[in-house]
Design a protein around this motif. Structure first.
Motif, PDB file in Angstrom:
ATOM      1  N   TYR A  44      83.426  33.276  23.072  1.00  0.00           N
ATOM      2  CA  TYR A  44      82.296  33.855  22.334  1.00  0.00           C
ATOM      3  C   TYR A  44      81.661  32.829  21.400  1.00  0.00           C
ATOM      4  O   TYR A  44      82.340  31.923  20.914  1.00  0.00           O
ATOM      5  N   GLU A  70      75.181  30.820  25.055  1.00  0.00           N
ATOM      6  CA  GLU A  70      75.463  32.155  25.589  1.00  0.00           C
ATOM      7  C   GLU A  70      75.064  32.248  27.057  1.00  0.00           C
ATOM      8  O   GLU A  70      75.767  32.855  27.868  1.00  0.00           O
ATOM      9  N   ARG A 101      83.482  41.554  20.327  1.00  0.00           N
ATOM     10  CA  ARG A 101      84.005  40.192  20.519  1.00  0.00           C
ATOM     11  C   ARG A 101      85.310  39.935  19.769  1.00  0.00           C
ATOM     12  O   ARG A 101      85.946  38.900  19.957  1.00  0.00           O
ATOM     13  N   TYR A 102      85.682  40.850  18.873  1.00  0.00           N
ATOM     14  CA  TYR A 102      86.837  40.578  18.019  1.00  0.00           C
ATOM     15  C   TYR A 102      87.948  41.569  18.293  1.00  0.00           C
ATOM     16  O   TYR A 102      87.708  42.645  18.827  1.00  0.00           O
ATOM     17  N   PRO A 126      76.803  37.797  12.105  1.00  0.00           N
ATOM     18  CA  PRO A 126      75.862  38.035  13.204  1.00  0.00           C
ATOM     19  C   PRO A 126      75.018  39.288  13.004  1.00  0.00           C
ATOM     20  O   PRO A 126      73.819  39.289  13.319  1.00  0.00           O
ATOM     21  N   GLN A 149      79.799  32.333  17.810  1.00  0.00           N
ATOM     22  CA  GLN A 149      79.654  32.989  16.508  1.00  0.00           C
ATOM     23  C   GLN A 149      78.668  32.208  15.652  1.00  0.00           C
ATOM     24  O   GLN A 149      78.856  31.012  15.442  1.00  0.00           O
ATOM     25  N   TYR A 175      86.506  30.931  20.212  1.00  0.00           N
ATOM     26  CA  TYR A 175      85.189  31.066  19.589  1.00  0.00           C
ATOM     27  C   TYR A 175      84.549  29.698  19.389  1.00  0.00           C
ATOM     28  O   TYR A 175      85.239  28.719  19.099  1.00  0.00           O
TER      29      TYR A 175
END
Ligand SMILES: Cc1cc2nc3c(=O)[nH]c(=O)nc-3n(C[C@H](O)[C@H](O)[C@H](O)COP(=O)(O)O)c2cc1C
Ligand code: SF4
Ligand code: FES
Lengths: 454, 174
Positions: free
Chosen positions: A161, A135, B27-28, B39, A163, A120
């Motif tokens: 990703y 992104e 995403r997790y 988010p 965050q 992340y």
């Protein structure tokens, strides 16, 4: 001109796109690492490079990586700290805006070295434009086979990703960041356990600054030994400096560590001197958390040696006459700036940003803000300076996370070096808000050591 | 003091918004969907202009967590608005490095031009403003940002602020 390792191609049109970045040799470090090096080899190169964490603490990156626990069957995580909120620091935002693929490339190599399958990038929420940029870069890299399943046919899988944070300086502290990434308030955790043992979701985790991760790319391309040849002593490689305040040419500069401070400040290649023909009064060298120094002590150490932009030289003299490299947030103050006002502003910042878990930090930052406010507005007392030093001392070292220290040091150092300016605010209450104390003797040549001692 | 404005106005999340939520949650690791909270609150605020209690309650329901877990997060972070703001919220950096290059002057000018105090909304509902902390652009100060895209304006002068406010008014009236 010094060689640039991170910003060499920053002005190439389109360098924010995959194709242009690739045409300039981008993603070669991913190919080299995944195809020719084992994860441990990568860690070894980073160790050899001597790279020290660029987020503020300066902890050796390779060593941090080698502490990562690797229990069987447990996920490991790499989290990039892109929370950049330390006043004076703006290098990470700059790097992500203009050359985002450098960070993505570094993340792939570092994740491979650590055996992470999901990584992340925690970006402060205010940087929504940079989040979009990252992104897009991730989507491009994935499209070209540099992310996702079976990267470049090597069998290595990685998802990356971005965050967003929610607006809180404290989330730059690595355990607060992990709490935030888990969807909670940004309250720093009590250590141990350190993230290397129990980090994100309780799994072994490495947290690294944007610039540290980006530096892995040239380290792998050229080898750790080559990287270590740049710089001076234990300050190896290059460093991004965010130069702001009253400078002729503020901006982000990549320097070889060890560059003389005077050259950085006054040469046209870098800051170009003080704006509007003014004189330099004071400098905060490494972001608002580090001790402020008057111009004379900044340019020369107490031994009358020229100061260098390196971890060791900036710290020369300890807290008595030195400061710290910190995050490389360089703030120059000209002769018209009021140190009391600036110290109050910083104290206000830390009070606002304290997460409130520890009484010394929560209450102490509030007291310091109040006392500094009354000093700045001409209602202070002569005893206030000792009071401030006392409060600062009681915060320092007595808190869960280093934000307490970060709040205490700027206040303690301002009073140490600029006490007569604080006293002037008390003795001249009517002038405190209408005119400034000026530059006084802060830019005078340093006295000889023998004189200073007498 | 932090306080949440009362409202009973119910909210509904559109299918498009829900699909954005789902994308975030993916995403997790399974069971760690709470990570999506920050988010998702940004997405909610971008849609509704602020994070109201009914909206937060629905987020809690969506993520299978307690409402209090959402409130405590929304109130901890500075970016989430617990009451409605102007359509354009001008957020000016007021921290040291921007202050020494004139941030206070810019905030005074905005206050005078808009005629409202920090945190208040202009009668036409178009503007509000506030001081925020260092936005990581200290070399280009004074700076301000405007959500929900967080468009960024650097090296501000009173003239450039006038132009910006004029442009935003023009945009809103079209
Ligand atoms: C209050 C506070 C704020 C911090 N903010 C940041 C930050 O914005 N970015 C960052 O990289 N490190 C920040 N740090 C340091 C991190 O805790 C951590 O040391 C760093 O991310 C480690 O990365 P590095 O080893 O690559 O420097 C902060 C620390 C404290 C105590
Ligand atoms: S030192 Fe301050 S910011 Fe850090 S945990 Fe304690 S109260 Fe929170
Ligand atoms: S102080 Fe304003 S952007 Fe850093």
């Amino acid at each position: 001109m010094a060689r640039k390792l991170l910003l060499e191609h920053i002005n190439v049109p389109g360098i924010n796109t995959f194709d242009v970045y690739r045409s300039k040799g981008g993603y070669a470090a991913v190919e080299k690492a995944l195809k020719t090096l084992s994860p441990d080899d990568v860690v070894e190169e980073v160790k050899k490079s001597g790279l020290r964490g660029r987020g503020g603490a300066g902890f050796p990156t390779g060593m941090k990586w080698s502490f990562l626990a690797k229990p069987e069957g447990v996920e490991r995580y790499l989290v990039c700290n892109a929370d950049e909120s330390e006043p004076g620091t703006f290098k990470d935002r700059y790097l992500m805006t203009y050359i985002p693929h450098l960070l993505i490339e570094g993340m792939i190599v570092a994740s491979y070295a650590l055996g992470a399958k999901t990584s992340y990038i925690y970006v402060r929420g205010e940087m929504m434009p940079q989040i979009r940029i990252l992104e897009k870069a991730i989507a491009e890299a994935k499209n070209k086979g540099f992310l996702g399943k079976n990267i470049l046919g090597t069998g290595y899988d990685l998802e990356l990703y971005v965050q967003p944070g929610g607006g809180a300086y404290i989330c730059g502290e690595e355990t607060a960041l992990l709490e935030s990434l888990e969807g909670k308030r940004g309250n720093p955790r009590i250590k141990p356990p350190f993230p290397a043992i129990a980090g994100l979701y309780g799994c072994p985790t490495v947290v690294n600054n944007v610039e540290s991760i980006a530096a892995v790319v040239p380290i792998i391309n050229e080898g750790g030994d080559e990287y270590a040849k740049l710089g001076i002593g234990r300050s190896t490689g290059t460093k991004l400096i965010s130069a702001g305040g009253n400078l002729r040419k503020p901006g982000v500069y990549e320097i070889d560590l060890g560059l003389p401070v005077e050259e950085f400040l006054y040469s046209d290649e870098y800051c170009g001197g003080i704006a509007n023909g003014k004189r330099l009064k004071a400098v905060v060298a490494g972001g608002s958390s580090v001790p402020i120094l008057p111009a004379n002590l900044f340019l020369k150490t107490i031994n009358n040696e020229p100061r260098l932009m390196s971890y060791e030289s900036l710290a020369d003299g300890g807290f008595v006459s030195g400061t710290m490299m910190g995050s490389g947030g360089f703030i120059a103050y000209d002769e018209d700036q009021c140190i009391v006002r600036n110290t109050w502003n910083f104290a206000r910042f830390y009070h606002h940003e304290s997460c409130g878990q520890c009484s010394p930090c929560r209450e102490g930052t509030g007291w310091m803000e109040k006392v500094l406010h009354r000093l700045e507005y001409g209602h202070g007392k002569m005893s206030d300076m000792d009071l401030l030093v006392d409060v600062a001392k009681k915060i320092e070292g007595n808190t869960i996370c280093p934000l307490g220290d970060a709040a205490a040091w700027p206040v303690a150092s301002a009073i140490r070096h600029f006490r007569d300016e604080f006293e002037w605010h008390v003795t001249h209450p009517n002038e405190a808000t209408t005119r400034n104390f000026g530059i006084a003797h802060y830019a005078d040549p340093l006295p000889k050591l023998e004189e200073a001692a007498s | 003091m932090l306080s949440v404005q009362d409202t009973n106005t119910p909210v509904t999340f559109s299918p498009e918004l829900i699909s954005k939520f789902a994308d975030v949650v993916s995403r997790y690791p399974v069971g760690k969907q709470k990570s999506a909270l920050l988010p998702i609150l940004h997405l909610v605020q971008a849609e509704f202009g602020w994070t109201s209690v009914p909206a937060m309650d629905k987020v809690a329901e969506y993520l299978s967590i307690q409402p209090i877990e959402v409130y405590e997060v929304a109130s901890f972070y500075t970016m989430y608005f617990l009451k409605p703001q102007g359509k354009y919220m001008l957020e000016v950096c007021r921290t040291g490095p921007c202050e020494i290059v004139g941030a206070s002057k810019i905030m005074d000018h905005i206050e005078n031009t808009l005629g409202v105090k920090e945190g208040d909304v202009t009668p036409d509902g178009l503007f509000s403003w506030r001081g925020v902390e260092c936005l990581a652009a200290c070399g280009f100060g004074p700076v301000l940002q405007i959500g929900p895209e967080y468009t960024f304006y650097e090296n501000l002068t009173t003239e450039s602020v006038d132009k910006l406010i004029g442009d935003l008014k023009g945009k809103a009236n079209n």
